[in-house]
Design a protein around this motif. Structure first.
Motif, PDB file in Angstrom:
ATOM      1  N   ALA A  93       0.812  -1.228   0.000  1.00  0.00           N
ATOM      2  CA  ALA A  93       0.000   0.000   0.000  1.00  0.00           C
ATOM      3  C   ALA A  93       0.832   1.258   0.000  1.00  0.00           C
ATOM      4  O   ALA A  93       0.278   2.369  -0.062  1.00  0.00           O
ATOM      5  CB  ALA A  93      -0.928   0.000   1.221  1.00  0.00           C
ATOM      6  N   ALA A  94       2.152   1.135   0.091  1.00  0.00           N
ATOM      7  CA  ALA A  94       3.013   2.318   0.094  1.00  0.00           C
ATOM      8  C   ALA A  94       2.804   3.109  -1.195  1.00  0.00           C
ATOM      9  O   ALA A  94       2.850   2.563  -2.287  1.00  0.00           O
ATOM     10  CB  ALA A  94       4.476   1.905   0.219  1.00  0.00           C
ATOM     11  N   ALA A 124      -5.408   1.660   8.346  1.00  0.00           N
ATOM     12  CA  ALA A 124      -6.047   1.584   7.027  1.00  0.00           C
ATOM     13  C   ALA A 124      -6.247   0.122   6.682  1.00  0.00           C
ATOM     14  O   ALA A 124      -5.618  -0.765   7.275  1.00  0.00           O
ATOM     15  CB  ALA A 124      -5.187   2.276   5.971  1.00  0.00           C
ATOM     16  N   LEU A 125      -7.126  -0.113   5.735  1.00  0.00           N
ATOM     17  CA  LEU A 125      -7.470  -1.487   5.377  1.00  0.00           C
ATOM     18  C   LEU A 125      -7.419  -1.665   3.872  1.00  0.00           C
ATOM     19  O   LEU A 125      -8.050  -0.916   3.119  1.00  0.00           O
ATOM     20  CB  LEU A 125      -8.867  -1.839   5.907  1.00  0.00           C
ATOM     21  CG  LEU A 125      -9.296  -3.300   5.794  1.00  0.00           C
ATOM     22  CD1 LEU A 125      -8.380  -4.194   6.626  1.00  0.00           C
ATOM     23  CD2 LEU A 125     -10.739  -3.458   6.253  1.00  0.00           C
ATOM     24  N   LEU A 126      -6.665  -2.660   3.457  1.00  0.00           N
ATOM     25  CA  LEU A 126      -6.569  -3.035   2.046  1.00  0.00           C
ATOM     26  C   LEU A 126      -7.508  -4.208   1.818  1.00  0.00           C
ATOM     27  O   LEU A 126      -7.368  -5.251   2.440  1.00  0.00           O
ATOM     28  CB  LEU A 126      -5.128  -3.429   1.711  1.00  0.00           C
ATOM     29  CG  LEU A 126      -4.805  -3.831   0.276  1.00  0.00           C
ATOM     30  CD1 LEU A 126      -4.941  -2.631  -0.648  1.00  0.00           C
ATOM     31  CD2 LEU A 126      -3.395  -4.396   0.197  1.00  0.00           C
ATOM     32  N   VAL A 127      -8.498  -4.025   0.936  1.00  0.00           N
ATOM     33  CA  VAL A 127      -9.496  -5.059   0.677  1.00  0.00           C
ATOM     34  C   VAL A 127      -9.218  -5.693  -0.677  1.00  0.00           C
ATOM     35  O   VAL A 127      -9.213  -5.006  -1.706  1.00  0.00           O
ATOM     36  CB  VAL A 127     -10.925  -4.478   0.712  1.00  0.00           C
ATOM     37  CG1 VAL A 127     -11.947  -5.567   0.409  1.00  0.00           C
ATOM     38  CG2 VAL A 127     -11.203  -3.853   2.071  1.00  0.00           C
ATOM     39  N   LEU A 128      -8.992  -6.990  -0.664  1.00  0.00           N
ATOM     40  CA  LEU A 128      -8.754  -7.714  -1.908  1.00  0.00           C
ATOM     41  C   LEU A 128     -10.075  -8.149  -2.505  1.00  0.00           C
ATOM     42  O   LEU A 128     -10.975  -8.605  -1.784  1.00  0.00           O
ATOM     43  CB  LEU A 128      -7.875  -8.940  -1.660  1.00  0.00           C
ATOM     44  CG  LEU A 128      -6.480  -8.692  -1.094  1.00  0.00           C
ATOM     45  CD1 LEU A 128      -5.757 -10.023  -0.916  1.00  0.00           C
ATOM     46  CD2 LEU A 128      -5.675  -7.775  -1.995  1.00  0.00           C
ATOM     47  N   GLY A 129     -10.201  -8.039  -3.815  1.00  0.00           N
ATOM     48  CA  GLY A 129     -11.388  -8.538  -4.492  1.00  0.00           C
ATOM     49  C   GLY A 129     -11.323 -10.038  -4.614  1.00  0.00           C
ATOM     50  O   GLY A 129     -10.266 -10.652  -4.491  1.00  0.00           O
ATOM     51  N   ARG A 130     -12.475 -10.631  -4.820  1.00  0.00           N
ATOM     52  CA  ARG A 130     -12.515 -12.081  -5.004  1.00  0.00           C
ATOM     53  C   ARG A 130     -11.834 -12.456  -6.315  1.00  0.00           C
ATOM     54  O   ARG A 130     -11.985 -11.776  -7.326  1.00  0.00           O
ATOM     55  CB  ARG A 130     -13.966 -12.580  -5.005  1.00  0.00           C
ATOM     56  CG  ARG A 130     -14.649 -12.352  -3.660  1.00  0.00           C
ATOM     57  CD  ARG A 130     -16.005 -13.013  -3.631  1.00  0.00           C
ATOM     58  NE  ARG A 130     -16.664 -12.762  -2.361  1.00  0.00           N
ATOM     59  CZ  ARG A 130     -16.471 -13.475  -1.266  1.00  0.00           C
ATOM     60  NH1 ARG A 130     -15.623 -14.479  -1.291  1.00  0.00           N
ATOM     61  NH2 ARG A 130     -17.122 -13.200  -0.147  1.00  0.00           N
ATOM     62  N   ALA A 162      -8.785  -2.401  -2.983  1.00  0.00           N
ATOM     63  CA  ALA A 162      -9.247  -1.056  -2.665  1.00  0.00           C
ATOM     64  C   ALA A 162      -8.900  -0.735  -1.228  1.00  0.00           C
ATOM     65  O   ALA A 162      -8.722  -1.626  -0.383  1.00  0.00           O
ATOM     66  CB  ALA A 162     -10.763  -0.953  -2.876  1.00  0.00           C
ATOM     67  N   SER A 163      -8.795   0.546  -0.936  1.00  0.00           N
ATOM     68  CA  SER A 163      -8.559   1.019   0.419  1.00  0.00           C
ATOM     69  C   SER A 163      -9.880   1.544   0.971  1.00  0.00           C
ATOM     70  O   SER A 163     -10.540   2.367   0.333  1.00  0.00           O
ATOM     71  CB  SER A 163      -7.503   2.136   0.414  1.00  0.00           C
ATOM     72  OG  SER A 163      -7.355   2.692   1.699  1.00  0.00           O
ATOM     73  N   VAL A 164     -10.295   1.046   2.150  1.00  0.00           N
ATOM     74  CA  VAL A 164     -11.568   1.442   2.732  1.00  0.00           C
ATOM     75  C   VAL A 164     -11.348   1.941   4.156  1.00  0.00           C
ATOM     76  O   VAL A 164     -10.274   1.781   4.744  1.00  0.00           O
ATOM     77  CB  VAL A 164     -12.576   0.270   2.739  1.00  0.00           C
ATOM     78  CG1 VAL A 164     -12.816  -0.248   1.339  1.00  0.00           C
ATOM     79  CG2 VAL A 164     -12.087  -0.850   3.641  1.00  0.00           C
ATOM     80  N   ASP A 165     -12.401   2.525   4.726  1.00  0.00           N
ATOM     81  CA  ASP A 165     -12.358   3.040   6.083  1.00  0.00           C
ATOM     82  C   ASP A 165     -12.283   1.870   7.070  1.00  0.00           C
ATOM     83  O   ASP A 165     -13.209   1.066   7.175  1.00  0.00           O
ATOM     84  CB  ASP A 165     -13.606   3.886   6.353  1.00  0.00           C
ATOM     85  CG  ASP A 165     -13.607   4.502   7.738  1.00  0.00           C
ATOM     86  OD1 ASP A 165     -12.585   4.389   8.442  1.00  0.00           O
ATOM     87  OD2 ASP A 165     -14.632   5.108   8.114  1.00  0.00           O
ATOM     88  N   VAL A 166     -11.167   1.782   7.801  1.00  0.00           N
ATOM     89  CA  VAL A 166     -10.967   0.657   8.699  1.00  0.00           C
ATOM     90  C   VAL A 166     -11.878   0.729   9.917  1.00  0.00           C
ATOM     91  O   VAL A 166     -12.239  -0.304  10.498  1.00  0.00           O
ATOM     92  CB  VAL A 166      -9.485   0.583   9.133  1.00  0.00           C
ATOM     93  CG1 VAL A 166      -9.112   1.768  10.011  1.00  0.00           C
ATOM     94  CG2 VAL A 166      -9.198  -0.718   9.858  1.00  0.00           C
ATOM     95  N   THR A 167     -12.288   1.928  10.317  1.00  0.00           N
ATOM     96  CA  THR A 167     -13.084   2.085  11.533  1.00  0.00           C
ATOM     97  C   THR A 167     -14.417   1.368  11.419  1.00  0.00           C
ATOM     98  O   THR A 167     -14.852   0.656  12.337  1.00  0.00           O
ATOM     99  CB  THR A 167     -13.308   3.570  11.841  1.00  0.00           C
ATOM    100  OG1 THR A 167     -12.039   4.230  11.905  1.00  0.00           O
ATOM    101  CG2 THR A 167     -14.046   3.742  13.148  1.00  0.00           C
ATOM    102  N   LEU A 198      -7.179   0.822  -5.891  1.00  0.00           N
ATOM    103  CA  LEU A 198      -5.755   1.110  -5.948  1.00  0.00           C
ATOM    104  C   LEU A 198      -5.196   0.779  -7.329  1.00  0.00           C
ATOM    105  O   LEU A 198      -5.614  -0.189  -7.959  1.00  0.00           O
ATOM    106  CB  LEU A 198      -5.009   0.284  -4.900  1.00  0.00           C
ATOM    107  CG  LEU A 198      -5.425   0.498  -3.445  1.00  0.00           C
ATOM    108  CD1 LEU A 198      -4.547  -0.326  -2.528  1.00  0.00           C
ATOM    109  CD2 LEU A 198      -5.339   1.963  -3.067  1.00  0.00           C
ATOM    110  N   PRO A 199      -4.255   1.582  -7.810  1.00  0.00           N
ATOM    111  CA  PRO A 199      -3.644   1.275  -9.105  1.00  0.00           C
ATOM    112  C   PRO A 199      -2.885  -0.043  -9.033  1.00  0.00           C
ATOM    113  O   PRO A 199      -2.187  -0.326  -8.049  1.00  0.00           O
ATOM    114  CB  PRO A 199      -2.693   2.460  -9.331  1.00  0.00           C
ATOM    115  CG  PRO A 199      -2.446   3.026  -7.965  1.00  0.00           C
ATOM    116  CD  PRO A 199      -3.709   2.802  -7.205  1.00  0.00           C
ATOM    117  N   GLY A 200      -3.024  -0.846 -10.071  1.00  0.00           N
ATOM    118  CA  GLY A 200      -2.357  -2.147 -10.091  1.00  0.00           C
ATOM    119  C   GLY A 200      -2.948  -3.131  -9.116  1.00  0.00           C
ATOM    120  O   GLY A 200      -2.291  -4.101  -8.723  1.00  0.00           O
ATOM    121  N   GLY A 201      -4.209  -2.909  -8.719  1.00  0.00           N
ATOM    122  CA  GLY A 201      -4.831  -3.768  -7.721  1.00  0.00           C
ATOM    123  C   GLY A 201      -4.910  -5.215  -8.127  1.00  0.00           C
ATOM    124  O   GLY A 201      -4.897  -6.113  -7.286  1.00  0.00           O
TER     125      GLY A 201
END
Length: 339
Positions: A93-94, A124-130, A162-167, A198-201
């Motif tokens: 995520a950097a 922060a939270l990185l969410v991977l797609g299926r 994608a990056s989503v709201d971790v809270t 995110l780019p290149g997700g």
């Protein structure tokens, strides 16, 4: 073609090993275990200052400008040291996630259907797609999707991120028991919000799997060293147990598995081919788990005790083998390449 490490790569690996030994050596590792400490924010920032997370960012963006092979070397050292925390997700995520490159932001990863590690400490939270099967070309040139049917118009990358709201995710999550005392786990629902793509997700899952394989490789190599060291120092019947054929065979098998995994992981780092990454993850998972088990066997009754570090490597290897790319998913990738 020369696949030996360059002088710069060797220096990079040595520097990271020295940093981790100084900041997370065995004494500090055991202290963190006893205290139940998770992510060490000070060490996280120190890793950021050393360029650990920004290793592959372009120099123009404040990064180091290196590539995937160098990242593999770094995460191999992480696997040796048992350093806890969502290092892979933060590394990936950097750049897109503010503060991740500097180590100021801890990024966890949510993989649908899997527990989330370190959710309680994440910023922060990185969410991977299926994962979806990518379209394939038939002999006639027409592309097909899964099972040979016409591809869905939305087909494209096999995964997204994608990056989503971790809270919001954390508020609805519940802690679950973890086999690894260093890795707290949470059961979380898939977030309803889409988040910022995110780019290149589409590549993040594959790159994450490769870096997880590198960690497994480091753990496999370390448990091999631990077994050999113990076998050379422990005596029975007036001789080191390493002189007994049964113990020799265990240690030799450990070395073979570790080096086979090393070849696969390093090759996949050079090619970044999804099929080779899947093969590398399978071999590295097998090496990490089986080497830890054999290391425990070499240690005998001592290996089962809390004071020994063997069980920590085994538990981490078990947990890591189900992250980013499971054995079943990797086998599907390899089988699909044969069709």
């Amino acid at each position: 073609m020369d696949f030996q490490l360059s002088d710069d790569q060797r220096a990079l690996r040595a520097g990271v090993r020295e940093l981790l030994a100084g900041r997370f050596g065995r004494d500090r590792m055991r202290a963190a275990l006893d205290d139940g400490t998770g992510v060490d924010r000070a060490l996280w920032r120190e890793l950021g200052e050393a360029g650990f997370f920004a290793l592959r960012l372009p120099e123009a963006e404040g990064g180091v400008g290196l590539g995937l092979p160098e990242s593999v070397l770094l995460f191999e050292e992480v696997g040796r040291s048992l350093l806890p925390g969502p290092l892979i997700a933060t590394h990936l995520a950097a750049g897109p996630v503010k503060g991740a490159a500097q180590g100021a932001t801890v990024v966890a990863v949510l993989d649908p259907g899997q527990p989330v590690a370190h959710l309680g400490e994440a910023d922060a939270l990185l969410v991977l797609g299926r994962v979806r099967e990518a379209p394939r070309a038939t002999p006639s040139g027409r592309t097909t999707g899964r099972h040979g049917h016409d591809p869905d118009p939305g087909d494209g990358p096999r995964a997204s991120a994608a990056s989503v709201d971790v809270t919001r995710v954390r508020d609805d999550a519940a802690p679950v028991r973890s086999i690894d005392p260093f890795t707290p786990l949470w059961r979380a629902e898939d977030p309803e919000e889409t988040g910022e793509l995110l780019p290149g997700g589409g590549r993040l899952r594959e790159e994450g799997a490769l870096l997880a394989a590198a960690e497994q490789l480091g753990s496999a190599a370390r448990t091999t060293e631990m077994a050999v060291q113990h076998a050379g120092g422990r005596e029975q019947f007036g001789s080191p147990i390493g002189s007994f054929q049964a113990v020799k065979h265990l240690c030799a098998g450990m070395l073979v598995r570790a080096e086979l995994a090393r070849c696969a992981v390093y090759a996949a780092a050079v090619t970044a081919d999804p099929v080779e990454i899947a093969g590398a993850k399978l071999l590295a998972d097998d090496a990490a788990v089986r080497n830890a088990r054999d290391c425990l066997q070499v240690h005998g009754g001592m290996g089962f005790t809390w004071e020994a570090d063997v069980h920590l490597h085994l538990k981490r290897a078990w947990l890591r083998s189900g992250q980013w790319l499971t054995a079943a998913a990797a086998e599907e990738v390899l089988a699909g390449d044969l069709c």
